[in-house]
Design an enzyme around this catalytic site. Structure first.
Site, PDB file in Angstrom:
ATOM      1  CB  CYS A   9      -0.822   0.209   1.125  1.00 46.84           C
ATOM      2  SG  CYS A   9       0.152   0.283   2.864  1.00 46.84           S
ATOM      3  CG  ASN A  12       4.121  -2.192   4.993  1.00 49.32           C
ATOM      4  OD1 ASN A  12       5.921  -1.946   5.627  1.00 49.32           O
ATOM      5  ND2 ASN A  12       3.451  -2.529   4.992  1.00 49.32           N
ATOM      6  CB  CYS A  14      -3.623   1.426   7.370  1.00 47.57           C
ATOM      7  SG  CYS A  14      -3.484   3.064   8.040  1.00 47.57           S
ATOM      8  NE  ARG A  15      -4.269   2.076   1.480  1.00 37.49           N
ATOM      9  CZ  ARG A  15      -4.631   2.612   0.660  1.00 37.49           C
ATOM     10  NH1 ARG A  15      -5.847   2.523   0.027  1.00 37.49           N
ATOM     11  NH2 ARG A  15      -3.833   3.199   0.466  1.00 37.49           N
ATOM     12  CB  SER A  16       0.344  -3.304   2.629  1.00 41.91           C
ATOM     13  OG  SER A  16       1.521  -2.631   3.769  1.00 41.91           O
ATOM     14  CG  ASP A 127      -5.086   5.659   2.581  1.00 42.55           C
ATOM     15  OD1 ASP A 127      -5.579   4.879   4.157  1.00 42.55           O
ATOM     16  OD2 ASP A 127      -4.481   6.658   2.245  1.00 42.55           O
TER      17      ASP A 127
END
Length: 163
Positions: A9, A12, A14-16, A127
């Site tokens: 993401c 690195n 939140c999402r990933s 996001d």
């Protein structure tokens, strides 16, 4: 031979890391943890060394996921050791394709939600960073929805390597 998957993401945090934690759990449940390595990175290095966003950690823990995380920036040299690079949105996909040194490396890059048959044409994981907890919960839902399809694809590759 280990099959290596990296989720990417922006920062690195939140999402990933959320996708990494969820997919690692799916790999362990499937008994593939000795054959598959899962990690994550960001397209940028702004948060390098930072832990995952506390909201990410909170949502993961509330749903039974564990893990320790330190943010890092994706490096071009990693393409040679990775089998699959999973982008969390179209912007990450484009950034990674620009970084890919060869066509074979670019072919390793996929959008996470492309593994969710219900995703339709909307393949971005939004996001959640600038929003509230509901964005992090939605992120988890989208990651979890794509995980069975991704697991099936990885299982097919791993079993193909063993044959």
């Amino acid at each position: 031979m280990t099959y290596r998957v990296c989720f990417v993401c922006t920062g690195n945090i939140c999402r990933s890391p959320m996708a990494e934690s969820v997919f690692r759990a799916r790999i362990e449940e499937a008994g593939l943890d000795a054959l598959v390595e899962v990690d994550s990175a960001g397209t940028g290095g702004w948060h390098e060394g930072d832990a995952a966003d506390p909201r990410t950690v909170s949502v993961l823990e509330a749903n039974g996921y564990t893990g320790v995380h330190a943010a890092r920036q994706f490096q071009v040299s990693w393409f040679s050791r990775l089998d699959l690079v999973i982008a969390l949105d179209e912007g990450h996909l484009k950034a990674l394709r620009r970084l890919a040194p060869t066509a074979a490396d670019a072919d390793k890059i996929r959008l996470l939600r492309s593994y969710d048959p219900a995703a339709g044409d909307d393949l971005d994981v939004p996001d959640p960073y600038y929003g509230g907890m509901d964005g992090f919960e939605e992120c988890l839902e989208l990651v979890e929805a794509a995980s069975p399809g991704l697991l099936a694809a990885v299982r097919e590759k791993v079993e193909g390597q063993a044959a």
